[in-house]
Design a protein around this motif. Structure first.
Motif, PDB file in Angstrom:
ATOM      1  N   HIS A  71       0.782  -1.256  -0.425  1.00 19.10           N
ATOM      2  CA  HIS A  71      -0.288   0.197   0.083  1.00 19.10           C
ATOM      3  C   HIS A  71       0.842   1.017   0.316  1.00 19.10           C
ATOM      4  CE1 HIS A  71      -3.217   2.784   1.170  1.00 19.10           C
ATOM      5  NE2 HIS A  71      -2.734   2.832   2.379  1.00 19.10           N
ATOM      6  N   ASP A 105       2.210   1.765  -3.095  1.00 16.34           N
ATOM      7  CA  ASP A 105       1.637   2.435  -4.261  1.00 16.34           C
ATOM      8  C   ASP A 105       0.911   3.500  -3.953  1.00 16.34           C
ATOM      9  OD1 ASP A 105       0.558  -0.128  -5.139  1.00 16.34           O
ATOM     10  OD2 ASP A 105      -1.271  -0.790  -4.489  1.00 16.34           O
ATOM     11  N   LEU A 106       1.252   3.959  -2.475  1.00 19.90           N
ATOM     12  CA  LEU A 106       0.481   5.473  -2.626  1.00 19.90           C
ATOM     13  C   LEU A 106       1.624   6.766  -3.094  1.00 19.90           C
ATOM     14  CD1 LEU A 106      -0.272   5.514   0.888  1.00 19.90           C
ATOM     15  CD2 LEU A 106      -1.473   6.134  -0.825  1.00 19.90           C
ATOM     16  N   ALA A 155       3.442   5.922  -5.604  1.00 20.46           N
ATOM     17  CA  ALA A 155       3.114   6.572  -6.634  1.00 20.46           C
ATOM     18  C   ALA A 155       2.170   7.709  -7.456  1.00 20.46           C
ATOM     19  CB  ALA A 155       2.161   5.333  -7.682  1.00 20.46           C
ATOM     20  N   PHE A 156       1.684   8.272  -6.441  1.00 14.54           N
ATOM     21  CA  PHE A 156       0.778   9.333  -6.249  1.00 14.54           C
ATOM     22  C   PHE A 156       2.012  10.822  -6.206  1.00 14.54           C
ATOM     23  CE2 PHE A 156      -2.272   6.686  -5.636  1.00 14.54           C
ATOM     24  CZ  PHE A 156      -2.956   6.590  -6.579  1.00 14.54           C
ATOM     25  N   GLY A 157       3.179  10.321  -5.352  1.00 12.64           N
ATOM     26  CA  GLY A 157       4.135  11.636  -5.030  1.00 12.64           C
ATOM     27  C   GLY A 157       5.021  11.253  -4.124  1.00 12.64           C
ATOM     28  N   TYR A 213      -6.321  14.921   7.404  1.00 12.06           N
ATOM     29  CA  TYR A 213      -6.138  13.213   7.382  1.00 12.06           C
ATOM     30  C   TYR A 213      -5.725  12.973   8.734  1.00 12.06           C
ATOM     31  CZ  TYR A 213      -2.256  10.246   6.068  1.00 12.06           C
ATOM     32  OH  TYR A 213      -1.394   8.624   5.923  1.00 12.06           O
TER      33      TYR A 213
END
Length: 374
Positions: free
Chosen positions: A243, A246-247, A249-251, A372
């Motif tokens: 996970h 994968d995160l 990949a967003f920054g 968050y």
């Protein structure tokens, strides 16, 4: 024997008692009814459910020198212990003191198992003890249960098994026992699904044998538990690591500690001389506690129990932009976070609050970070 006790018995057998000639167990008298059926014959010793537990443990360790010991100590918080214990073991509850004493006085390679509350595995106040165990000893098993046991139903409990001293390998095994579902038997009665129960224990035995990887209900860390992390099943699971990847990949991903300075509030027992009754609104400033951050993440400061002398608590006073977190995570395992606005001040926090203060050199959007965390 009810199904939950049977599961506890089998997890203890696999993780702690297997192959041991003479295992011992020391239980507070309040825990005997719930756990004695789960223990091997002739291993049980019982003592008072208060601070006398420490004396009984020290005597047992000196006389028996056990190589396998299971502890079910009373859950007494630090502030309710005798002053002598508070001074010797600052900020530790009785269950934590008992675990530390057992490890410090056990021969290398001995196994110490302990029945511990959820807070030990996650709370900042317990982190120094967790780090000590990680550095000086070898955690071997952490077993989570998706169901509760008797009088402890209101507290999430876990089984921790530690090998005294540092071992050649750092294998630590995490396992989560799921709730065993009910099924209807031939007579139309609701009974526990024994097949499912056997499958869970079979999977636990598989985890105990393997040197790595994951199974349906567990997994193995080859290199031990990373420092400065909570000892939670989900936190170290391979799926969590995927996970995080994968995160990425967003920054960029950054540890929270790089964005904020983190501080725990003052300990009331050490600051008694600066506390005033909350009703005395003409003196002092309000003291914020974890319970003041509601389930709605709103900070309720109107009815605080205490006020504090400002000149004596400057180190613990809040600033605009600080983020307050409950230091203790509740049974719902959710964070409670509140952002401090300038109009709320002055305020001071005790040790049931973690203060996250954005670092001046880092551009942090406090409202976004609070949302968050919530």
């Amino acid at each position: 024997m009810n199904p939950e006790t049977l599961i506890l018995q089998q997890t203890l057998e696999v993780t702690l008692f297997s192959g041991q000639e003479r295992p011992l167990a020391l239980l507070a008298e309040t825990a005997v009814e719930q756990h004695q059926e789960a223990l091997p014959e002739n291993c049980l010793q019982v003592t008072s459910g208060n601070a006398v537990f420490v004396d009984a443990l020290q005597k047992l360790l000196a006389q028996e020198q056990p190589t396998c010991l299971f502890l079910a100590p009373p859950l007494i918080p630090a502030e309710k212990l005798p002053k002598k214990l508070q001074k010797q073991y600052p900020h530790l509850g009785l269950h934590e003191i008992a675990l530390q004493i057992a490890l410090e006085n056990s021969a290398a390679q001995s196994l110490v198992g302990a029945w511990l509350p959820h807070g030990f595995f996650v709370n900042v106040s317990s982190q120094p003890l967790r780090e000590y165990i990680n550095a000086a000893h070898t955690p071997r098993f952490i077993v989570d249960y998706d169901f509760s046991f008797g009088f402890e139903a209101s507290v999430k409990m876990r089984l921790l098994v530690v090998q005294a001293g540092k071992a050649n390998d750092q294998l630590v095994r995490f396992f989560r026992c799921p709730e065993i579902p009910m099924r209807v038997n031939a007579d139309g009665q609701q009974i526990k699904d024994e097949r499912r129960q056997r499958a869970v224990i079979k999977d636990l035995k598989r985890v105990a044998r393997q040197g790595g990887g994951a199974t349906e209900f567990g997994y193995i860390l080859r290199d031990g538990i990373p420092a400065n992390t909570p000892w939670l099943f989900a936190r170290h699971h391979p799926s969590y690591r995927r996970h995080i990847e994968d995160l990425g990949a967003f920054g960029g991903i950054r540890p929270l500690g790089e964005l904020v300075d983190i501080q725990l509030g003052f300990h009331p027992s050490e600051q008694v001389n600066v506390l005033l009754p909350g009703r005395d609104t003409n003196k002092g400033i309000p003291v914020i506690e974890g319970r003041d951050i509601g389930a709605d993440n709103v900070l309720h400061i109107e009815d605080g129990r205490y006020r504090a002398l400002p000149e004596k608590t400057q180190k613990y006073q809040l600033q605009a932009g600080d983020i307050c977190l409950r230091a203790l995570i509740g049974s719902d395992q959710k964070l409670r976070a509140a952002l401090i606005e300038a109009e709320m001040l002055p305020l001071v926090v005790n040790n049931t609050i973690l203060v996250l203060r954005p670092k001046p050199e880092v551009n942090v959007d406090g409202r976004f970070l609070t949302a968050y965390l919530q």
